[in-house]
Write a protein that holds these residues in place. Structure first.
Motif, PDB file in Angstrom:
ATOM      1  N   GLN A  24       0.791  -1.153  -0.164  1.00 39.63           N
ATOM      2  CA  GLN A  24       0.034  -0.073  -0.164  1.00 39.63           C
ATOM      3  C   GLN A  24       0.738   1.248   0.041  1.00 39.63           C
ATOM      4  OE1 GLN A  24      -3.826  -1.720   2.667  1.00 39.63           O
ATOM      5  NE2 GLN A  24      -2.288  -0.172   3.489  1.00 39.63           N
ATOM      6  N   ASP A  25       2.019   1.258   0.806  1.00 41.11           N
ATOM      7  CA  ASP A  25       2.580   2.443   1.063  1.00 41.11           C
ATOM      8  C   ASP A  25       3.617   2.692  -0.220  1.00 41.11           C
ATOM      9  OD1 ASP A  25       1.555   2.498   3.427  1.00 41.11           O
ATOM     10  OD2 ASP A  25       3.303   1.843   4.480  1.00 41.11           O
ATOM     11  N   GLN A  26       4.069   1.713  -0.761  1.00 36.79           N
ATOM     12  CA  GLN A  26       4.856   1.830  -2.052  1.00 36.79           C
ATOM     13  C   GLN A  26       4.345   2.553  -3.024  1.00 36.79           C
ATOM     14  OE1 GLN A  26       6.758  -1.997  -2.542  1.00 36.79           O
ATOM     15  NE2 GLN A  26       8.148  -1.520  -0.640  1.00 36.79           N
ATOM     16  N   ARG A  27       2.992   2.473  -3.119  1.00 44.95           N
ATOM     17  CA  ARG A  27       2.068   2.990  -4.343  1.00 44.95           C
ATOM     18  C   ARG A  27       2.068   4.519  -3.922  1.00 44.95           C
ATOM     19  NH1 ARG A  27      -1.350  -1.781  -3.957  1.00 44.95           N
ATOM     20  NH2 ARG A  27      -2.623  -0.946  -2.307  1.00 44.95           N
ATOM     21  N   LYS A  28       2.344   4.928  -2.747  1.00 49.23           N
ATOM     22  CA  LYS A  28       2.235   6.401  -2.329  1.00 49.23           C
ATOM     23  C   LYS A  28       3.684   7.004  -2.401  1.00 49.23           C
ATOM     24  CE  LYS A  28      -1.910   7.095   0.059  1.00 49.23           C
ATOM     25  NZ  LYS A  28      -2.453   8.165  -1.088  1.00 49.23           N
ATOM     26  N   VAL A  29       4.688   6.078  -1.848  1.00 45.15           N
ATOM     27  CA  VAL A  29       5.818   6.508  -1.716  1.00 45.15           C
ATOM     28  C   VAL A  29       6.774   5.400  -2.312  1.00 45.15           C
ATOM     29  CG1 VAL A  29       7.838   7.434  -0.247  1.00 45.15           C
ATOM     30  CG2 VAL A  29       5.499   7.863   0.495  1.00 45.15           C
ATOM     31  N   PRO A  30       7.093   5.194  -3.262  1.00 47.28           N
ATOM     32  CA  PRO A  30       7.858   4.107  -3.945  1.00 47.28           C
ATOM     33  C   PRO A  30       9.501   3.902  -3.242  1.00 47.28           C
ATOM     34  CG  PRO A  30       6.983   5.632  -5.501  1.00 47.28           C
ATOM     35  CD  PRO A  30       6.790   6.335  -4.495  1.00 47.28           C
ATOM     36  N   GLY A  31       9.540   2.871  -2.990  1.00 46.86           N
ATOM     37  CA  GLY A  31      10.966   2.405  -2.407  1.00 46.86           C
ATOM     38  C   GLY A  31      10.894   2.542  -0.946  1.00 46.86           C
ATOM     39  N   THR A  32       9.828   2.736  -0.219  1.00 42.47           N
ATOM     40  CA  THR A  32       9.817   2.929   1.049  1.00 42.47           C
ATOM     41  C   THR A  32       9.880   1.565   1.736  1.00 42.47           C
ATOM     42  OG1 THR A  32       8.488   3.664   3.116  1.00 42.47           O
ATOM     43  CG2 THR A  32       7.216   2.629   1.439  1.00 42.47           C
ATOM     44  N   ARG A  33      10.426   0.990   2.952  1.00 44.77           N
ATOM     45  CA  ARG A  33      10.851  -0.026   3.295  1.00 44.77           C
ATOM     46  C   ARG A  33      10.307  -0.186   4.787  1.00 44.77           C
ATOM     47  NH1 ARG A  33      15.057  -2.834   0.546  1.00 44.77           N
ATOM     48  NH2 ARG A  33      15.582  -3.984   2.551  1.00 44.77           N
ATOM     49  N   ILE A  34       9.826   0.839   5.463  1.00 46.54           N
ATOM     50  CA  ILE A  34       9.316   0.846   6.776  1.00 46.54           C
ATOM     51  C   ILE A  34       7.745   1.318   6.573  1.00 46.54           C
ATOM     52  CG2 ILE A  34       9.592   1.749   8.972  1.00 46.54           C
ATOM     53  CD1 ILE A  34      12.586   2.094   8.389  1.00 46.54           C
ATOM     54  N   PRO A  35       6.816   0.736   7.013  1.00 49.56           N
ATOM     55  CA  PRO A  35       5.249   1.176   6.874  1.00 49.56           C
ATOM     56  C   PRO A  35       5.200   2.798   7.316  1.00 49.56           C
ATOM     57  CG  PRO A  35       5.548  -0.929   8.130  1.00 49.56           C
ATOM     58  CD  PRO A  35       6.873  -0.660   8.029  1.00 49.56           C
ATOM     59  N   LYS A  87      -8.760   8.049   7.836  1.00 53.32           N
ATOM     60  CA  LYS A  87      -8.206   9.246   6.806  1.00 53.32           C
ATOM     61  C   LYS A  87      -6.728   9.096   6.484  1.00 53.32           C
ATOM     62  CE  LYS A  87     -11.735  12.072   9.535  1.00 53.32           C
ATOM     63  NZ  LYS A  87     -11.885  13.259  10.555  1.00 53.32           N
ATOM     64  N   PHE A  88      -6.002   8.355   7.064  1.00 50.24           N
ATOM     65  CA  PHE A  88      -4.622   8.298   7.080  1.00 50.24           C
ATOM     66  C   PHE A  88      -4.173   8.335   5.694  1.00 50.24           C
ATOM     67  CE2 PHE A  88      -0.536   5.979   6.537  1.00 50.24           C
ATOM     68  CZ  PHE A  88       0.485   6.804   7.221  1.00 50.24           C
ATOM     69  N   TYR A  89      -4.592   7.501   4.825  1.00 54.24           N
ATOM     70  CA  TYR A  89      -4.146   7.359   3.321  1.00 54.24           C
ATOM     71  C   TYR A  89      -4.848   8.644   2.687  1.00 54.24           C
ATOM     72  CZ  TYR A  89      -1.592   3.107   4.038  1.00 54.24           C
ATOM     73  OH  TYR A  89      -0.721   2.138   4.355  1.00 54.24           O
ATOM     74  N   GLU A  90      -5.795   8.984   2.899  1.00 53.58           N
ATOM     75  CA  GLU A  90      -6.319  10.233   2.349  1.00 53.58           C
ATOM     76  C   GLU A  90      -5.760  11.522   2.511  1.00 53.58           C
ATOM     77  OE1 GLU A  90     -10.602  10.597   3.699  1.00 53.58           O
ATOM     78  OE2 GLU A  90     -11.130   8.729   2.845  1.00 53.58           O
ATOM     79  N   GLY A  91      -4.721  11.490   3.639  1.00 48.53           N
ATOM     80  CA  GLY A  91      -3.915  12.688   3.903  1.00 48.53           C
ATOM     81  C   GLY A  91      -4.789  13.766   4.816  1.00 48.53           C
ATOM     82  N   THR A  92      -5.960  13.386   5.295  1.00 43.57           N
ATOM     83  CA  THR A  92      -6.957  14.529   6.193  1.00 43.57           C
ATOM     84  C   THR A  92      -6.584  14.099   7.673  1.00 43.57           C
ATOM     85  OG1 THR A  92      -8.461  12.772   5.870  1.00 43.57           O
ATOM     86  CG2 THR A  92      -8.403  14.666   4.092  1.00 43.57           C
ATOM     87  N   PHE A  93      -5.959  13.158   8.030  1.00 45.21           N
ATOM     88  CA  PHE A  93      -5.576  13.170   9.413  1.00 45.21           C
ATOM     89  C   PHE A  93      -4.976  13.899   9.928  1.00 45.21           C
ATOM     90  CE2 PHE A  93      -3.628  11.428  13.395  1.00 45.21           C
ATOM     91  CZ  PHE A  93      -4.953  10.704  13.967  1.00 45.21           C
TER      92      PHE A  93
END
Length: 668
Positions: free
Chosen positions: A337-348, A388-394
């Motif tokens: 999920q996270d790599q779709r938002k931040v490519p290459g991330t290795r930590i949640p 809200k986390f992945y929407e960026g509204t939290f």
């Protein structure tokens, strides 16, 4: 019944002079028993209201001295039991409708069969067992204790398969290891044959206790001198840990064994400088790292075998998990999920955000990690984060520091499989049963290597964060012991809350897991190092595989009636035309100077090579690229290896003369 308070016991110890060692031990033991009673009584009190559960008793100040370290650690168990109470409440509130991990109990021989698969030796049994030649080269690189560990598991699997009347061929384990010995004895490179430790040859001389592995006629795993005194601070990465344990056991027969030190005064271990460079996890190519993991499993098993500690892997066979969200989601799913938002991330990302929020509040806050957030507020924050986390509204400003700490611990507890993995959680727990702190550290080193990438990267981020908290212990009152007590149940106990066990067992588990947590935090900078003896075994495997490939190629060329002599002359001419003796050519395709011939000297380091290339860059580019590019050793007897700055190039060249040298960015 005579009752002693913690302060009374502390005061009593403070009045004793240094000669009163026996009395101090007696009182410390009494304190442990009294605290066990109080801790278990408090653990059963789950009816107290939320407000009273969040109050933290202030500790009365008293002088700390070396003589009190052991007692202070016992008293810190209060943090452990308080944390366990908080976890129990959270577990009751959050686990409704969730299915726990189901761990399958292995059948006879199944555990050993799975172990051989994990060690890359599945072709020693089953349908492919008719031709175990692929494993012969691998077995030839093993130390005596490693080979004994493999042989023990192969024998068990063979016996089990015979009982089950399997139709496919079941090789005799003695035949497999006989072939392996023959291969070593007939080795065309003249390297020494290697002794294999079995029940039949345990009486061999001490000179056979440690095997040597050679690459290109160079001894890579030196023998342990019988009379060499073991350093109290150095960690020897050149000799198999299990072989060191064998030698230590022999020494202990001749003199009284040392008493274990308490966790409050752990020794300051260090890694001696290696002229061919230190190899960290992440420095090797994936194909070589896979071999490292195979060898690490065999070495860990051999170490536990030598020390008489049972090593049992487990396997989760049924887990009901979410395929999206934040809490209760597998690490691999989170990272996808996270790599779709931040490519290459290795930590949640949620893990990173929670740490950032805690640090924004300042790491000097007293009781950080120990003081829990309000249960209802935590529950509401979880629900809001999920939406809200992945929407960026939290709104992160609404999260109090202690709430963020509670959410971080909740995240770890709710992972469907523990951060230390289902397979190796028991092995981590068993570290406490190893005789010395050095052997415990060696086992943890191997276990960290064996963790899945996502688990290992997240654990590293966690330990680094915990160390930053400990660095502020003068103000936040969170020493390494306090932090270990608070974090241990979150990593070790959350997946066993539903299991019944005796109070004595729970107390032993508490002290043991807190001790392992302490080791993980204190020695984290050492644990991500790949032992040199394992890297050398990988080099040996690669060399043997290359020889096999060359033999196959020669056969193919012969069949094709190819002019082999002409081919060899062309190959030799190409090699000779490369660079003169004592000079290496370094490639840097992404820099201004793309290639440079460099004369090898005794003092030339990898950092010197990088500096020469960077000196050709413009000022801005030089600043940007410094720390982002590295020198790599590629090919020869290694797939790919990132070199640390202190690697002496001439020594490494002698170890791997056929390597290429390339400057590039580190693989992510």
């Amino acid at each position: 019944m005579v009752m002693f308070s913690h302060v009374h016991i502390s005061s009593l110890l403070g009045t004793l002079g240094s000669p009163a060692q026996d009395l101090r031990k007696t009182v410390t033991t009494l304190a442990r028993l009294v605290h066990c009673f109080h801790g278990r009584r408090r653990y059963g009190q789950y009816t107290m209201n939320q407000e009273s559960s969040t109050k933290v008793k202030e500790r009365l100040p008293f002088d700390r001295s070396g003589s009190q370290d052991s007692l202070d650690e016992v008293l810190s168990m209060e943090d452990y039991w308080t944390e366990l109470e908080n976890i129990k409440k959270s577990h009751e509130n959050r686990q409704e409708g969730q299915e726990a991990v189901v761990v399958k109990e292995p059948d006879e021989g199944e555990l050993e069969e799975e172990w051989l698969k994990e060690a890359g030796l599945s072709n020693l049994f089953g349908e492919s067992a008719d031709d175990p030649q692929d494993s012969i080269a691998f077995l030839a690189t093993l130390t005596r204790t490693q080979a004994a560990a493999v042989q023990k598991r192969v024998e068990t699997v063979s016996q089990t398969l015979r009982k089950k009347n399997k139709q496919h061929h079941i090789p005799d384990v003695r035949d497999i290891f006989a072939q392996q010995r023959e291969a070593r004895e007939k080795s065309p490179d003249g390297s020494e044959s290697q002794s294999i430790g079995t029940n039949e040859n345990k009486s061999q001389g001490k000179e056979d206790q440690t095997s040597s592995v050679a690459v290109e006629n160079k001894e890579l795993i030196p023998r342990v001198p019988e009379d060499a005194p073991a350093s109290e601070t150095d960690i020897n990465l050149e000799v198999s840990f299990a072989e060191q344990a064998v030698n230590q056991k022999e020494l202990n027969k001749e003199r009284m064994p040392k008493i274990r030190g308490n966790d409050a005064s752990l020794p300051s271990f260090r890694l001696p400088k290696d002229k061919t460079g230190t190899t960290k996890i992440g420095d090797l190519a994936p194909q070589d790292m896979k071999k490292v993991c195979h060898l690490a499993l065999i070495e860990l098993t051999a170490l536990y075998d030598v020390l008489g500690v049972e090593l049992k892997q487990q396997k989760a066979v049924k887990i009901k998990t979410k395929d999206s969200g934040l809490f209760g989601v597998p690490l691999t799913t989170l990272l996808e999920q996270d790599q779709r938002k931040v490519p290459g991330t290795r930590i949640p990302l949620i893990f990173q955000n929670l740490i950032s929020r805690i640090e924004e509040g300042g790491l000097e806050t007293e009781g950080l990690l120990r003081i829990p957030g309000a249960a209802m507020r935590i529950k509401n924050l979880c629900q809001e984060l999920e939406m809200k986390f992945y929407e960026g509204t939290f709104n992160w400003e609404s999260v109090k520091q202690h709430d963020a700490a509670s959410l971080l611990k909740l995240f770890l507890r709710e992972l469907p499989q523990p951060l230390l993995s289902v397979e190796y959680l028991k092995a981590f727990q068993a570290v406490q049963n190893l005789p010395t702190k050095k052997e415990q550290l060696q086992a943890l080193n191997l276990l960290v290597i064996l963790l899945p990438d996502a688990n290992r990267d997240t654990l590293k981020a966690l330990l680094e964060f915990l160390q930053r908290i400990i660095d502020n212990k003068e103000k936040n009152k969170m020493t390494v012991v306090n932090v270990a007590m608070v974090m241990a149940p979150n990593l070790f106990m959350c997946h066993t809350l539903g299991l019944k066990s005796s109070e004595q067992r729970e107390f032993e588990m508490a002290a043991g897991t807190a001790s392992v947590m302490h080791l993980l935090i204190k020695y984290q900078k050492l644990l991500w190092t790949i032992p040199k003896f394992i890297v050398n075994q990988v080099r040996k495997q690669n060399t043997e595989n290359q020889k096999k490939e060359r033999r196959a190629m020669k056969k193919l060329l012969k069949k094709m009636a190819y002019d082999r002599e002409k081919h060899e002359k062309q190959e030799k001419a190409a090699n000779d035309a490369d660079v003169p003796q004592g000079v290496i050519r370094v490639q840097a395709p992404h820099l201004s100077k793309v290639s440079m011939a460099i004369q090898l000297t005794e003092e030339l380091k990898a950092s010197d090579v990088l500096a020469r290339f960077l000196s050709q860059e413009s000022g801005v580019a030089q600043t940007l690229k410094k720390g982002e590019i590295f020198l790599y050793e590629i090919g020869g007897n290694i797939g790919e290896r990132c070199l640390d700055d202190d690697t002496y190039m001439k020594d490494l060249y002698q170890l791997n003369p056929n390597a290429e040298w390339v400057i590039k960015s580190k693989r992510r």
